[in-house]
Design a protein around this motif. Structure first.
Motif, PDB file in Angstrom:
ATOM      1  N   LEU A 194       0.848  -1.183   0.000  1.00 24.34           N
ATOM      2  CA  LEU A 194       0.000   0.000   0.000  1.00 24.34           C
ATOM      3  C   LEU A 194       0.884   1.233   0.000  1.00 24.34           C
ATOM      4  O   LEU A 194       1.806   1.338   0.799  1.00 24.34           O
ATOM      5  CB  LEU A 194      -0.864  -0.025   1.268  1.00 24.34           C
ATOM      6  N   TYR A 394       7.459  14.276   5.409  1.00 25.64           N
ATOM      7  CA  TYR A 394       7.474  15.130   6.599  1.00 25.64           C
ATOM      8  C   TYR A 394       8.890  15.245   7.114  1.00 25.64           C
ATOM      9  O   TYR A 394       9.780  14.534   6.634  1.00 25.64           O
ATOM     10  CB  TYR A 394       6.550  14.580   7.708  1.00 25.64           C
ATOM     11  N   LYS A 407      11.609  12.468   5.875  1.00 28.99           N
ATOM     12  CA  LYS A 407      11.191  11.325   5.077  1.00 28.99           C
ATOM     13  C   LYS A 407      10.868  11.835   3.691  1.00 28.99           C
ATOM     14  O   LYS A 407      10.036  12.720   3.514  1.00 28.99           O
ATOM     15  CB  LYS A 407      10.002  10.645   5.747  1.00 28.99           C
ATOM     16  N   GLY A 478      16.509   3.233   6.270  1.00 32.23           N
ATOM     17  CA  GLY A 478      15.356   2.614   5.649  1.00 32.23           C
ATOM     18  C   GLY A 478      14.990   1.418   6.489  1.00 32.23           C
ATOM     19  O   GLY A 478      15.576   1.204   7.551  1.00 32.23           O
ATOM     20  N   LEU A 479      14.013   0.637   6.045  1.00 32.23           N
ATOM     21  CA  LEU A 479      13.611  -0.519   6.825  1.00 32.23           C
ATOM     22  C   LEU A 479      14.648  -1.637   6.735  1.00 32.23           C
ATOM     23  O   LEU A 479      14.715  -2.497   7.598  1.00 32.23           O
ATOM     24  CB  LEU A 479      12.262  -1.034   6.338  1.00 32.23           C
TER      25      LEU A 479
ATOM     26  N   SER B 383       6.206   9.003  13.534  1.00 29.08           N
ATOM     27  CA  SER B 383       5.101   8.117  13.895  1.00 29.08           C
ATOM     28  C   SER B 383       5.065   6.975  12.890  1.00 29.08           C
ATOM     29  O   SER B 383       5.426   7.170  11.732  1.00 29.08           O
ATOM     30  CB  SER B 383       3.760   8.836  13.812  1.00 29.08           C
ATOM     31  N   ALA B 387      -1.127   2.805   7.650  1.00 26.64           N
ATOM     32  CA  ALA B 387      -1.602   1.967   6.550  1.00 26.64           C
ATOM     33  C   ALA B 387      -0.775   0.681   6.425  1.00 26.64           C
ATOM     34  O   ALA B 387      -1.306  -0.372   6.081  1.00 26.64           O
ATOM     35  CB  ALA B 387      -1.565   2.752   5.246  1.00 26.64           C
ATOM     36  N   THR B 388       0.534   0.779   6.712  1.00 30.48           N
ATOM     37  CA  THR B 388       1.390  -0.388   6.511  1.00 30.48           C
ATOM     38  C   THR B 388       1.930  -0.945   7.821  1.00 30.48           C
ATOM     39  O   THR B 388       2.385  -2.085   7.872  1.00 30.48           O
ATOM     40  CB  THR B 388       2.614   0.001   5.653  1.00 30.48           C
ATOM     41  N   ASP B 390       4.552   0.122   9.112  1.00 31.11           N
ATOM     42  CA  ASP B 390       6.013   0.294   9.081  1.00 31.11           C
ATOM     43  C   ASP B 390       6.435   1.515   9.880  1.00 31.11           C
ATOM     44  O   ASP B 390       5.788   2.549   9.848  1.00 31.11           O
ATOM     45  CB  ASP B 390       6.509   0.491   7.643  1.00 31.11           C
ATOM     46  N   PHE B 391       7.556   1.373  10.561  1.00 33.75           N
ATOM     47  CA  PHE B 391       8.152   2.526  11.219  1.00 33.75           C
ATOM     48  C   PHE B 391       9.626   2.555  10.894  1.00 33.75           C
ATOM     49  O   PHE B 391      10.306   1.541  10.940  1.00 33.75           O
ATOM     50  CB  PHE B 391       7.977   2.462  12.745  1.00 33.75           C
ATOM     51  N   SER B 392      10.116   3.730  10.553  1.00 32.10           N
ATOM     52  CA  SER B 392      11.558   3.915  10.547  1.00 32.10           C
ATOM     53  C   SER B 392      11.785   5.373  10.892  1.00 32.10           C
ATOM     54  O   SER B 392      11.225   6.263  10.274  1.00 32.10           O
ATOM     55  CB  SER B 392      12.148   3.518   9.200  1.00 32.10           C
ATOM     56  N   GLY B 416      14.125   0.785  12.854  1.00 31.78           N
ATOM     57  CA  GLY B 416      13.020   0.483  11.951  1.00 31.78           C
ATOM     58  C   GLY B 416      12.389  -0.836  12.336  1.00 31.78           C
ATOM     59  O   GLY B 416      13.069  -1.761  12.768  1.00 31.78           O
ATOM     60  N   ILE B 417      11.054  -0.932  12.213  1.00 31.87           N
ATOM     61  CA  ILE B 417      10.353  -2.172  12.556  1.00 31.87           C
ATOM     62  C   ILE B 417       8.949  -2.106  11.974  1.00 31.87           C
ATOM     63  O   ILE B 417       8.432  -1.013  11.733  1.00 31.87           O
ATOM     64  CB  ILE B 417      10.295  -2.347  14.105  1.00 31.87           C
ATOM     65  N   ASN B 418       8.339  -3.266  11.740  1.00 34.84           N
ATOM     66  CA  ASN B 418       6.907  -3.270  11.459  1.00 34.84           C
ATOM     67  C   ASN B 418       6.183  -3.516  12.780  1.00 34.84           C
ATOM     68  O   ASN B 418       6.605  -4.345  13.584  1.00 34.84           O
ATOM     69  CB  ASN B 418       6.539  -4.354  10.444  1.00 34.84           C
TER      70      ASN B 418
END
Lengths: 480, 456
Positions: A194, A394, A407, A478-479, B383, B387-388, B390-392, B416-418
């Motif tokens: 998404l 942001y 970001k 990044g993730l 924050s 929707a996903t 995901d955080f980073s 970073g983490i989901n």
């Protein structure tokens, strides 16, 4: 003073009466206004909210020896204003009795003037149906762009206000303002991924603001970005050379640097720039200014005033160009009448408030990093291992340390001087002053973006921008 | 003058007028909101501004048989202005599109729950002169500390009344008080010349619960904990969330993700996960509006629907959403009483009441003591993406934990983490908790997260 009926009570008689009761108050100002407007909120081509408002507000501010008093009322009558004024005087004296730093507000010449935003297509001539059509137009384009678009939202808001400003210096300023903003938000989904994209356009003026080619292309652009992001890769973290586009340059200048230049933050000892006036804080090529004056639309070929522009700030000081950094040297902070009086500088028109019912704070207007001579192609060609970052989602920064993060919206890998694949959710972080000293190229064409900037529970209209710039050794997260 | 406004007769007149003026009208609602406040501002650790203010306004919401909605608001409360607003709202309604998902505004309720302690007459009648002592307490804490160099802070008290009327027979009103204290303190390590800030706040329903000393002390501790910043290398270690961290990474994202509207638009990372396990056994969340005296408590919501207590997540299993009448109607169920409305100037949105992560068996000290090497996180400017999931983002206030002790603070450190991974890896929740507004949050430990440092 001319203007609408509700504000006619602010006549010479009232001012005379206020002068009689001003009792040891060293400074006062009154802001009052009537505002009307409409907002339209559509989701998936259906109306969720169509609304209209009519609000009157008045804020009365008084000052004595370092203490402020402020009363907020909704009734604009001679009686309520006089009562509010008397209360505000009591409040200022209360603050004064307890405040530790005594100071005076420096006297200024009075300003007696009327300002009006010009409207090519007057808001009052535009029917609600016409506004709805415009919103539906964007909803339709976004929804039909691709079957991967799952959700669209278009939000339109306009406002007209009639405002009066009076102060104890004898200023009497009347303003008619009109503002429009249009947002488009698109969610796309494919194979469980998404992505969202959002764009907006805003300005001071009439309906022509959302009638330009750029405005008409808003939803197409948003939908296209959301779809492209579906196939974008996640970045690998590390240190990279980063090229920022004008919008991201603007965000960096505003968030990471501009807030630290606000003199109230400097006085509160929260700023990395405290005590650094006259010092070199950035590379020699860096020139930063804040210029919220009217008449800048032309520079960007738009038929209206930039969203962050204003005639006067909310303390009656005319907007003006302020050089913040010249050739890397910190020249000036941004001031309200309080901070300029205390730091012994002339005020530069940055005391701004969300509305007449909020107290002015030191805020930016239109903050710009000035261009130099690079073009984007040259910057990319001379970059071995980097990222081109366009637009932002942001950003935030701790002004006391200068640690920032942004970001980015769309980012492209650069390998051996070539622009490669798209990446999403690239985040950039670093320390403001270190990065300002690591800028290796500054582009020649400038652009800007507009938005609302929040501080202390208030938000005001701002713009920021600059050219493409290249910064070395930026931390990318990044993730993965 | 406003005290003389007769909201009952104005409301009846307005609803009547709306029904008479358009034969396609299905239902209408009138909402009156009144408030008055006191605000004392501290800047540079000195009282800077004393402020009082008030507002009183009305909004009208009209919906026709096609489900199209019109809305208008004003703070001019004479009959003529209200007539004008109704005409405009109806015009807006007629211009809008059909919405088959709209069912109805709430019907009349015969019973409302009893919730005590929402109103404190001491706060309602508070004079600004009597509020000063709370501000002085804040200033004193900062003055008495050697490292503290400045503080910006606020004391705000508020009294509000609301009145809700609709054409389905809802006719209810209530009043409430709140008092909020916030403090942001700057400290300086004079030897290292390092500056840092820390903040804290509290919001209460009654004056006697307010403790400004505590808020300022917490802000000061927070600021000091954030000194002595170092860069670290990448690592995979346990992460401890402070109550503020728990709100940012667990309570607030879940509150958004279980919001009926977010969910129905499929903008929530919890879509498709109803009745599934989304976290460890330690993840237990209630949304309870019925606790006496709490900030998020209420007898009725922003549409006049009675409030209640709902289990949102139990032993890691995601049970239900929160709704207002619109999103509930779309699902064919009753509203959960979560219509939130901060002012007459907005349509009811959806919000939590008291959103509570149930506390666990460990003490805070036990949670930290077991960690050989890890991170404790209090604040990030970022924050998670709702929707996903995901955080980073950047850790703005966080510290290293070594051999069970809190050590240096972090500079330029990201993680970073989901969120689903974060929830599943919760391996301890503390007995102690803090309440911030409508959130009740304990300390929480996550088994393992990846930290991205900037030390080479």
């Amino acid at each position: 003073m001319e203007g609408i009926d509700e504000l006619k009570i602010f006549d010479d008689n009232l001012i005379k009466e206020l002068r009689q009761i001003e009792d040891k108050i060293q400074y006062w100002d009154i802001r009052a206004g009537i505002s009307t407007g409409a907002s339209l909120d559509f989701t998936d081509q259906k109306s969720k909210e169509i609304s209209s408002f009519n609000i009157s507000e008045c804020g009365i501010r008084t000052f004595v020896n370092g203490g402020w008093g402020f009363t907020v009322l909704k009734e604009i009558t001679k009686k309520s204003i006089k009562n509010g004024f008397i209360k505000a005087i009591k409040l200022a004296k209360l603050s004064e009795s307890l405040c530790k730093d005594k100071f005076k507000i420096r006297e200024r010449d009075p300003l007696i003037k009327k300002f009006k935003i010009s409207n090519k297509k007057k808001l009052e001539d535009i029917s609600i149906e016409e506004k709805i059509e415009r919103v539906k137009f964007h909803e339709k384009i976004a929804s039909n762009y691709s079957s991967d678009i799952k959700n669209t939202r278009t939000f339109y808001v306009d406002g007209q206000s009639h405002n009066i400003f009076l102060n104890s210096f004898g200023s009497s300023i009347y303003q008619d303002l009109t503002v429009i903003r249009l947002f488009n938000l698109v969610f796309a989904q494919k194979n469980g991924i998404l992505q969202r994209a959002v764009n907006s356009i805003g300005g001071l003026g009439g309906f022509e603001i959302i009638d330009t080619e750029e405005a008409n292309n808003l939803s197409n652009k948003t939908a296209s970005e959301a779809i492209q992001l579906l196939d974008a890769k996640s970045p690998v973290g590390g240190k990279f050379t980063v090229i920022m586009d004008p919008k991201l340059t603007g965000t960096f200048i505003h968030e990471a640097f501009g807030h630290a230049c606000e003199a109230d933050i400097v006085l509160n000892k929260e700023s990395i720039l405290e005590g650094r006036l006259g010092e070199k804080v950035a590379g020699e090529d860096i020139n930063i200014l804040d210029n919220p004056t009217m008449g800048q639309g032309k520079k960007f070929s738009i038929p209206y005033e930039l969203y962050g522009s204003y005639f006067i700030d909310d303390e009656g000081i005319p907007s003006q160009k302020t050089v913040i950094i010249e050739k890397g040297i910190l020249k000036s902070y941004l001031h309200s009448i309080e901070t300029s009086s205390r730091m012994d500088f002339p005020p530069n028109g940055h005391g701004r408030a969300t509305s007449n019912s909020s107290r002015p704070q030191v805020r930016m207007g239109i903050t710009i990093l000035e261009p130099k001579d690079w073009n984007l192609e040259e910057m990319i060609e001379s970059t071995q291992n980097g990222i081109l970052c366009e637009d932002f989602q942001y950003g935030y920064c701790d002004p006391s340390t200068g640690n920032f993060q942004f970001k980015c919206k769309m980012s492209y890998k650069i390998e051996n001087g070539e622009k490669k694949e798209l990446m999403r959710d690239v985040s950039l972080s670093g320390m403001t002053l270190e990065v300002l000293n690591r800028i290796s190229a500054i582009g020649k064409d400038i652009s800007y973006s507009d938005g609302m900037c929040g501080k202390g529970g208030q938000s005001v209209r701002v713009c920021d921008g600059g050219p493409y710039i290249r910064a070395e050794d930026i931390t990318v997260g990044g993730l993965n | 003058m406003d005290n003389k406004v007769d909201v009952y007769s104005l409301a009846k007149y307005g609803l009547n007028l709306a029904e008479r003026s358009n034969s396609n009208l299905r239902c209408a609602e009138i909402f009156f909101g009144k408030n008055k406040y006191i605000n004392i501002e501290i800047e540079e650790n000195s009282i800077k501004n004393s402020e009082i203010g008030s507002d009183f306004g009305v909004s009208i919401r009209v919906i026709d048989k096609r489900g199209s909605l019109g809305f208008a608001f004003t703070n001019n409360l004479d009959k003529k202005s209200i007539e004008k607003m109704i005409t405009i709202a109806i015009k807006m309604m007629m211009a809008g599109t059909e919405d088959l998902d709209f069912k109805n505004l709430p019907e009349k309720y015969n019973k409302y729950p009893s919730v005590k302690g929402l109103f404190d007459s001491n706060l309602k009648n508070l004079q600004i002169e009597d509020s000063i002592k709370y501000a002085k307490d804040l200033i004193k804490i900062c003055n008495e500390d050697e490292m503290a160099i400045s503080q910006s802070a606020n004391f705000i008290s508020n009294y509000s009344e609301k009145y809700i009327f609709n054409t389905n027979g809802i006719e209810i009103n209530g009043n409430e008080t709140s008092c909020t204290i916030s403090s942001n303190i700057i400290v300086k390590d004079k030897i290292r010349k390092e500056i840092s800030s820390g903040s804290d706040w509290q919001s209460k329903r009654s004056l006697k619960e307010i403790n400004s000393v505590k808020t300022a002390k917490n802000a000061l501790e927070d600021a000091k904990r954030n000194l002595n910043r170092i860069k670290i290398k990448n690592m995979k270690v346990p992460l401890i969330l402070t109550p503020k961290g728990t709100i940012r990474f667990i309570l607030s994202p879940i509150a958004s993700a279980v919001n009926g509207e977010t969910f129905q638009y499929k903008r929530s990372f919890l879509v498709g996960k109803r009745n599934e396990i989304i976290g460890s056994n330690y993840l237990n969340i209630d949304d309870n509006a019925l606790i006496d005296g709490l900030s998020g408590s209420a007898q009725f919501d922003g549409e006049g629907v009675p409030c209640k207590n709902k289990k949102i997540i139990e032993n890691g299993k995601f049970l239900q959403l929160i709704h207002n009448s619109y999103t509930a109607g779309k699902e064919g169920i009753e509203s959960t009483g979560n219509a939130s409305r901060s002012s007459y100037s907005s349509l009811p949105a959806i919000g939590v009441s008291n959103f509570i992560l149930k506390n666990g068996d460990y003490t805070k000290d036990e949670i930290i003591k077991d960690v050989k090497e890890g991170i404790i996180l209090d604040y990030t400017g970022d924050s998670p993406n709702i929707a996903t999931g995901d955080f980073s983002g950047l850790i703005l206030h966080g510290n290293i934990v070594k051999n069970g002790e809190i050590k240096e603070s972090l500079n330029e450190t990201m993680f970073g983490i989901n969120l689903l991974d974060l929830f599943k890896n919760i391996d301890a929740v503390s007995k102690e908790f803090n309440i911030y507004g409508g959130y009740q949050a304990p300390f929480v430990r996550i088994k393992e997260v990846r930290i991205i440092g900037s030390a080479n």
